[in-house]
Design a protein around this motif. Structure first.
Motif, PDB file in Angstrom:
ATOM      1  N   SER A 191      -2.462 -16.612 -19.176  1.00 18.93           N
ATOM      2  CA  SER A 191      -3.509 -17.418 -19.920  1.00 18.93           C
ATOM      3  C   SER A 191      -3.029 -18.821 -20.411  1.00 18.93           C
ATOM      4  CB  SER A 191      -4.271 -16.553 -20.656  1.00 18.93           C
ATOM      5  OG  SER A 191      -4.802 -15.361 -20.202  1.00 18.93           O
ATOM      6  N   LYS A 192      -3.907 -19.863 -20.203  1.00 22.52           N
ATOM      7  CA  LYS A 192      -3.535 -21.019 -20.654  1.00 22.52           C
ATOM      8  C   LYS A 192      -4.722 -21.668 -21.260  1.00 22.52           C
ATOM      9  CE  LYS A 192      -1.987 -22.302 -16.676  1.00 22.52           C
ATOM     10  NZ  LYS A 192      -1.540 -23.314 -15.702  1.00 22.52           N
ATOM     11  N   GLY A 193      -5.937 -20.844 -21.692  1.00 20.28           N
ATOM     12  CA  GLY A 193      -7.283 -21.352 -22.029  1.00 20.28           C
ATOM     13  C   GLY A 193      -7.951 -22.228 -21.020  1.00 20.28           C
ATOM     14  N   THR A 194      -7.566 -21.962 -19.504  1.00 17.11           N
ATOM     15  CA  THR A 194      -8.131 -22.815 -18.800  1.00 17.11           C
ATOM     16  C   THR A 194      -9.652 -22.589 -18.634  1.00 17.11           C
ATOM     17  OG1 THR A 194      -6.324 -22.724 -17.539  1.00 17.11           O
ATOM     18  CG2 THR A 194      -8.324 -23.241 -16.181  1.00 17.11           C
ATOM     19  N   ASP A 195     -10.629 -23.579 -18.742  1.00 16.08           N
ATOM     20  CA  ASP A 195     -12.010 -23.538 -19.000  1.00 16.08           C
ATOM     21  C   ASP A 195     -12.630 -23.802 -17.814  1.00 16.08           C
ATOM     22  OD1 ASP A 195     -14.458 -22.941 -20.056  1.00 16.08           O
ATOM     23  OD2 ASP A 195     -14.468 -24.871 -21.110  1.00 16.08           O
ATOM     24  N   ILE A 196     -13.317 -22.990 -17.006  1.00 14.51           N
ATOM     25  CA  ILE A 196     -14.118 -23.370 -15.608  1.00 14.51           C
ATOM     26  C   ILE A 196     -15.247 -22.827 -15.755  1.00 14.51           C
ATOM     27  CG2 ILE A 196     -14.163 -22.686 -13.191  1.00 14.51           C
ATOM     28  CD1 ILE A 196     -11.285 -21.951 -13.155  1.00 14.51           C
ATOM     29  N   PRO A 197     -16.396 -23.628 -15.596  1.00 14.82           N
ATOM     30  CA  PRO A 197     -17.753 -23.210 -15.837  1.00 14.82           C
ATOM     31  C   PRO A 197     -18.053 -21.977 -15.134  1.00 14.82           C
ATOM     32  CG  PRO A 197     -17.502 -25.685 -14.868  1.00 14.82           C
ATOM     33  CD  PRO A 197     -16.311 -24.873 -15.130  1.00 14.82           C
ATOM     34  N   VAL A 198     -18.771 -21.143 -15.806  1.00 17.26           N
ATOM     35  CA  VAL A 198     -19.202 -19.895 -15.338  1.00 17.26           C
ATOM     36  C   VAL A 198     -19.761 -19.815 -13.976  1.00 17.26           C
ATOM     37  CG1 VAL A 198     -20.745 -17.734 -15.625  1.00 17.26           C
ATOM     38  CG2 VAL A 198     -19.592 -18.748 -17.629  1.00 17.26           C
ATOM     39  N   ARG A 199     -20.663 -20.868 -13.673  1.00 14.14           N
ATOM     40  CA  ARG A 199     -21.424 -20.929 -12.335  1.00 14.14           C
ATOM     41  C   ARG A 199     -20.337 -21.198 -11.322  1.00 14.14           C
ATOM     42  NH1 ARG A 199     -24.263 -25.799  -9.247  1.00 14.14           N
ATOM     43  NH2 ARG A 199     -25.181 -24.533  -7.539  1.00 14.14           N
ATOM     44  N   ASP A 200     -19.219 -21.832 -11.671  1.00 13.24           N
ATOM     45  CA  ASP A 200     -18.141 -22.165 -10.832  1.00 13.24           C
ATOM     46  C   ASP A 200     -17.341 -20.911 -10.591  1.00 13.24           C
ATOM     47  OD1 ASP A 200     -19.261 -24.478 -10.660  1.00 13.24           O
ATOM     48  OD2 ASP A 200     -17.165 -25.762 -11.090  1.00 13.24           O
ATOM     49  N   LEU A 201     -17.172 -20.080 -11.593  1.00 13.70           N
ATOM     50  CA  LEU A 201     -16.308 -18.928 -11.321  1.00 13.70           C
ATOM     51  C   LEU A 201     -17.153 -17.866 -10.426  1.00 13.70           C
ATOM     52  CD1 LEU A 201     -15.269 -17.964 -15.073  1.00 13.70           C
ATOM     53  CD2 LEU A 201     -13.633 -18.829 -13.100  1.00 13.70           C
ATOM     54  N   ARG A 202     -18.265 -17.569 -10.531  1.00 17.50           N
ATOM     55  CA  ARG A 202     -19.230 -16.905  -9.934  1.00 17.50           C
ATOM     56  C   ARG A 202     -19.124 -17.279  -8.414  1.00 17.50           C
ATOM     57  NH1 ARG A 202     -24.212 -16.836 -13.969  1.00 17.50           N
ATOM     58  NH2 ARG A 202     -23.397 -15.280 -15.573  1.00 17.50           N
ATOM     59  N   ASP A 203     -19.418 -18.600  -8.285  1.00 17.51           N
ATOM     60  CA  ASP A 203     -19.458 -19.175  -6.665  1.00 17.51           C
ATOM     61  C   ASP A 203     -18.093 -18.970  -6.130  1.00 17.51           C
ATOM     62  OD1 ASP A 203     -22.102 -19.601  -6.986  1.00 17.51           O
ATOM     63  OD2 ASP A 203     -21.870 -21.826  -6.910  1.00 17.51           O
ATOM     64  N   ARG A 204     -17.048 -19.076  -7.055  1.00 17.81           N
ATOM     65  CA  ARG A 204     -15.621 -18.967  -6.211  1.00 17.81           C
ATOM     66  C   ARG A 204     -15.610 -17.660  -5.387  1.00 17.81           C
ATOM     67  NH1 ARG A 204     -10.919 -21.606  -9.826  1.00 17.81           N
ATOM     68  NH2 ARG A 204      -9.945 -20.555  -8.522  1.00 17.81           N
ATOM     69  N   TYR A 205     -16.021 -16.535  -6.366  1.00 22.38           N
ATOM     70  CA  TYR A 205     -16.168 -15.233  -5.657  1.00 22.38           C
ATOM     71  C   TYR A 205     -16.886 -15.194  -4.510  1.00 22.38           C
ATOM     72  CZ  TYR A 205     -14.000 -13.955 -10.095  1.00 22.38           C
ATOM     73  OH  TYR A 205     -13.368 -13.743 -11.128  1.00 22.38           O
ATOM     74  N   LEU A 206     -18.450 -15.709  -4.445  1.00 24.00           N
ATOM     75  CA  LEU A 206     -19.218 -15.600  -3.577  1.00 24.00           C
ATOM     76  C   LEU A 206     -19.020 -16.416  -2.271  1.00 24.00           C
ATOM     77  CD1 LEU A 206     -22.299 -15.657  -5.968  1.00 24.00           C
ATOM     78  CD2 LEU A 206     -21.747 -13.791  -4.494  1.00 24.00           C
ATOM     79  N   PHE A 207     -18.602 -17.653  -2.560  1.00 20.65           N
ATOM     80  CA  PHE A 207     -18.276 -18.572  -1.701  1.00 20.65           C
ATOM     81  C   PHE A 207     -16.915 -18.314  -0.610  1.00 20.65           C
ATOM     82  CE2 PHE A 207     -21.888 -20.820  -3.170  1.00 20.65           C
ATOM     83  CZ  PHE A 207     -22.170 -21.735  -2.144  1.00 20.65           C
ATOM     84  N   ARG A 208     -16.076 -17.615  -1.320  1.00 22.36           N
ATOM     85  CA  ARG A 208     -14.575 -17.374  -0.787  1.00 22.36           C
ATOM     86  C   ARG A 208     -14.957 -16.389   0.406  1.00 22.36           C
ATOM     87  NH1 ARG A 208      -9.053 -17.255  -2.289  1.00 22.36           N
ATOM     88  NH2 ARG A 208      -9.095 -16.457  -0.036  1.00 22.36           N
ATOM     89  N   MET A 209     -15.718 -15.150  -0.069  1.00 27.14           N
ATOM     90  CA  MET A 209     -16.167 -14.048   0.624  1.00 27.14           C
ATOM     91  C   MET A 209     -17.100 -14.580   1.868  1.00 27.14           C
ATOM     92  SD  MET A 209     -16.632 -11.102  -1.909  1.00 27.14           S
ATOM     93  CE  MET A 209     -16.440  -9.592  -0.938  1.00 27.14           C
ATOM     94  N   ALA A 210     -18.106 -15.292   1.647  1.00 29.44           N
ATOM     95  CA  ALA A 210     -19.054 -15.734   2.628  1.00 29.44           C
ATOM     96  C   ALA A 210     -18.333 -16.676   3.411  1.00 29.44           C
ATOM     97  CB  ALA A 210     -20.302 -16.450   1.642  1.00 29.44           C
ATOM     98  N   LEU A 211     -17.656 -17.638   2.992  1.00 27.20           N
ATOM     99  CA  LEU A 211     -16.921 -18.525   3.897  1.00 27.20           C
ATOM    100  C   LEU A 211     -15.808 -17.740   4.985  1.00 27.20           C
ATOM    101  CD1 LEU A 211     -15.950 -21.446   1.341  1.00 27.20           C
ATOM    102  CD2 LEU A 211     -17.208 -21.823   3.566  1.00 27.20           C
ATOM    103  N   GLU A 212     -15.364 -16.757   4.436  1.00 26.88           N
ATOM    104  CA  GLU A 212     -14.435 -15.920   5.404  1.00 26.88           C
ATOM    105  C   GLU A 212     -15.423 -15.051   6.359  1.00 26.88           C
ATOM    106  OE1 GLU A 212     -10.938 -15.104   6.637  1.00 26.88           O
ATOM    107  OE2 GLU A 212     -11.265 -16.258   4.815  1.00 26.88           O
ATOM    108  N   THR A 213     -16.601 -14.729   5.990  1.00 27.92           N
ATOM    109  CA  THR A 213     -17.590 -14.046   6.695  1.00 27.92           C
ATOM    110  C   THR A 213     -17.846 -15.062   7.896  1.00 27.92           C
ATOM    111  OG1 THR A 213     -18.510 -12.733   4.999  1.00 27.92           O
ATOM    112  CG2 THR A 213     -19.877 -12.964   6.793  1.00 27.92           C
ATOM    113  N   ALA A 214     -18.188 -16.598   7.513  1.00 26.49           N
ATOM    114  CA  ALA A 214     -18.332 -17.128   8.500  1.00 26.49           C
ATOM    115  C   ALA A 214     -17.456 -17.567   9.509  1.00 26.49           C
ATOM    116  CB  ALA A 214     -18.582 -18.740   7.966  1.00 26.49           C
TER     117      ALA A 214
END
Length: 731
Positions: free
Chosen positions: A622-645
């Motif tokens: 951990s380095k205190g990296t700050d990523i917007p919560v929306r982006d964190l959620r979308d990273r999971y959803l979009f990784r899976m959805a893009l692989e589905t595509a």
């Protein structure tokens, strides 16, 4: 049509029997025909009130009433939400007039009454149901992103109280047997057979002739108090703050709207009179119906599931088959789970392992599962013993000679699978279906050692088998349509959900699931706090967070799958680049932290206590990296959805039904999205909006989020596939 939808028959005693029987559909629903017929029926009842003793409401279908018309509800948009509110208010007004007819109205419930069906019954003064455990009663709207908008929230709160209505019926959409509903006070009377329903209803009307209170609901009597109190009751008010808190715990931070709307409608409605509460309920219903969430969930949990269960993925023209005996190779947790699933469905099982002791151990696991069901009172000891007797443990391949299907469930190793199939093919018959329960190895490669490749197919079960409903059926290049049809038939025979996919490493579910746990590990490598990583996933609607799931599947298995993929790539002249997340996994394995089964991974597993994130995980990365919560959620959803595509692009997927149901039931894609395919096409702005957002993520977090040229081109059409599901499955 409306004259035939509800048959009106009055006998010599003045008892009117109303039989709902829509001639244009297999089930009664709240469609235009129902609305017209019920309106005319209530008009007539009011006009003839003085000549009526009472009313019996029943059904001419196998079910009592199936609820709202979901096709109509899928068409609701923000632009038509006012019309939807007006429509549902009109339907409820008819039920309210029936409720206030001044004559006793009895519901004679002959079959399932779910959603709007139970709401129709709740508007009656007395409810009688046939005592058949196969009949289900409930308000499952929450599972479709909706709330009961036909009076279900308002009436149940007044009947049972806020707490019991919410916890017992509304927030989880429980479906109960008539006996269970009777015990909870929703059904008033049970009869043994359907033939007794209408006579029992008429008898109750005769018994209460002249009793004006029998035709009045308690909440229409001045001074009625809701059981358990309302927010104005001090004792209830003291506990009210715990309601939203408990709901948040139940939802694990998921953004799903319908449970919150149900709770709001229940609590707000308890503070006002019945008719005002009903309007509050209607407003929440219309708002949910106009949202993307209900559109997505209706698509997945009704239309997609219905399509699969009705055989849309099954190759046409092949006679259905029923299996009497199955051979299972490997008696570990997976093989034993499959044996249990088959035996509980009436199929005889030959459970083979390298030793009789190993096979007996597998049978003992099945016995443990059965004993748990007996302890819950859902299975008799006699049925338990009969089910267990169907499993025959053995170490002798010759005992497999008579089986119709072989399901191999050994370790993910090509050479090992080749060895066990060679042994089996030497003894089984020429028509035995050959199935491999592999989660990653391409079926076409495994067909290479089969003497009958046309009869060889992948049958990917999910762990634990007794709880996971999905089975992924994988067609190799030489798998026949007949083998595919037989595999689907077997999966449905053991009461599970079959999806059909094409071949490729990881197929569909494992390939897509791998992106989720890789993204979690990637975030660790980027220095994001592990607790933030996990909470972002659960708040996005995932049933479990990625680091916990990585521990469950084991870090060493992840390494093994990566190694097999690297070998395959090398054989094609390619080299796979190790990701930062994979480096994290390798480091943990080197430290002896291999996952939950090994007692330590990304989490610690203290004996007798809940698991906790390994403290050194934070200290090391951990380095205190700050990523917007929306982006964190979308990273999971979009990784899976893009692989589905990518699976669509590569021909692994040919239909959105398999993508959606496989994503939700197999790998935990958030249910409120409707599954990966619907998530993409139902995104704000449609598939084009999804592609735009994916490009934003790619610009910020890397090219793994960049949509392919194929997907970008598909965005112009707004759909992922052009061919119907049945055609895709048969191709």
């Amino acid at each position: 049509m409306s004259e035939n939808m509800i048959r009106y028959e009055r006998d010599d005693e003045g008892i009117v029997t109303l039989t709902m029987d829509d001639p244009s559909a297999g089930a009664n629903t709240m469609n235009a025909a129902y609305k017209s017929a019920m309106g005319q029926t209530v008009d007539r009842l009011e006009a003839e009130r003085d000549d009526i003793t009472g009313v019996v409401l029943t059904s001419g279908k196998k079910t009592f009433f199936a609820g709202g018309n979901l096709s109509d509800l899928q068409g609701v948009t923000p632009e038509t939400v006012a019309d939807t509110f007006t429509e549902v208010e009109a339907i409820k007004a008819q039920l309210r007039r029936l409720e206030q007819l001044g004559k006793p109205v009895v519901a004679a419930i002959n079959g399932a009454a779910l959603g709007g069906g139970l709401e129709v019954a709740l508007a009656c003064h007395h409810r009688i149901a046939v005592d058949d455990d196969k009949v289900k009663l409930g308000l499952p709207e929450v599972t479709l992103g909706l709330l009961p908008g036909g009076g279900g929230v308002t009436r149940l709160v007044r009947m049972l109280g806020i707490t019991e209505a919410l916890m017992g019926w509304l927030l989880q959409g429980q479906q109960r047997s008539p006996k269970e509903a009777h015990a909870k006070g929703v059904i008033d009377e049970l009869v043994a057979t359907r033939e007794e329903l209408v006579p029992a209803a008429k008898a109750w009307i005769r018994e209460h002739a002249g009793d004006e209170s029998a035709a009045v609901k308690p909440w229409d009597v001045k001074g009625y108090r809701i059981p358990g109190g309302t927010p104005t009751t001090p004792a209830f008010a003291a506990n009210l703050p715990a309601f939203p808190s408990n709901l948040r715990k139940q939802l694990k931070g998921s953004p799903v709207k319908s449970p919150r709307s149900i709770m709001s409608a229940a609590v707000e409605g308890s503070l006002v009179d019945f008719d005002t509460a009903s309007r509050i309920e209607s407003r929440y219903f219309a708002e949910l119906a106009a949202g993307r969430e209900s559109t997505a969930m209706i698509q997945a949990f009704f239309f997609d599931l219905q399509s699969i269960s009705s055989g849309a993925l099954r190759p046409a023209g092949i006679e259905r088959a029923k299996v009497g005996q199955v051979g299972i190779l490997g008696a570990g947790m997976m093989g034993a789970g499959i044996a249990h699933a088959c035996a509980t469905s009436g199929i005889d099982v030959v459970l083979k392992d390298v030793s009789v002791e190993g096979a007996e151990k597998g049978k003992a696991h099945a016995a443990k599962l059965l004993d748990a069901i007996v302890a819950k009172g859902r299975l008799s000891q006699e049925d338990r013993d009969a089910t267990l007797a169907r499993i025959t443990p053995t170490a002798d391949a010759a005992d497999l000679a008579g089986v119709e299907v072989v399901i191999e469930a050994v370790f993910e190793d090509h050479d090992l699978k080749e060895k066990v199939f060679a042994e089996v093919e030497a003894v089984v018959g020429p028509h035995t279906l050959l199935c491999s329960n592999t989660s990653t190895l391409p079926i076409t490669g495994l067909q290479g050692f089969a003497t009958r490749p046309a009869d060889f197919i992948g049958l990917h079960f999910f762990s634990p088998v007794d709880k996971m409903k999905l089975v992924e059926i994988i067609r190799g290049e030489r798998t026949s349509d007949e083998a595919t049809a037989r595999a689907i038939d077997l999966v449905q025979q053991i009461r599970k959900i079959p999806i059909v996919v094409g071949d490729g490493r990881g197929f569909y579910t494992s390939r897509v699931f791998g992106t989720l746990i890789d993204e979690g590990a990637q975030l660790v490598a980027e220095g994001v706090d592990p607790q933030v990583i996990e909470r972002a996933a659960t708040s996005a609607g995932f049933p479990a967070p990625p680091l916990a799931m990585l521990d469950e599947v084991s870090l060493t298995l992840t390494q093994h799958i990566r190694g097999e993929a690297a070998k395959a790539a090398a054989a094609e002249g390619r080299e796979l680049t190790k990701t930062p997340g994979e480096t994290v996994i390798d480091t943990l394995v080197d430290l002896g932290r291999k996952g939950r089964a090994a007692g330590a991974g990304l989490y610690d597993y203290p004996e007798g206590a809940p698991k906790v994130l390994w403290p050194d995980l934070r200290e090391r990365w951990s380095k205190g990296t700050d990523i917007p919560v929306r982006d964190l959620r979308d990273r999971y959803l979009f990784r899976m959805a893009l692989e589905t595509a990518g699976c669509f692009e590569d021909g692994v997927l040919g239909d959105p039904e398999s993508a959606n149901i496989g994503g939700i039931f197999g790998i935990g894609f958030p249910p409120h999205t409707g599954g990966p395919a619907t998530f993409m096409t139902n995104y704000e702005g449609g598939l084009a909006g999804f592609v735009t957002r994916a490009n934003e993520l790619a610009d910020s977090y890397g090219e793994r989020f960049r949509p392919s040229a194929w997907l970008t081109a598909r965005a112009a059409s707004g759909t992922l596939v052009d061919v119907p599901a049945k055609a895709a499955a048969a191709s």
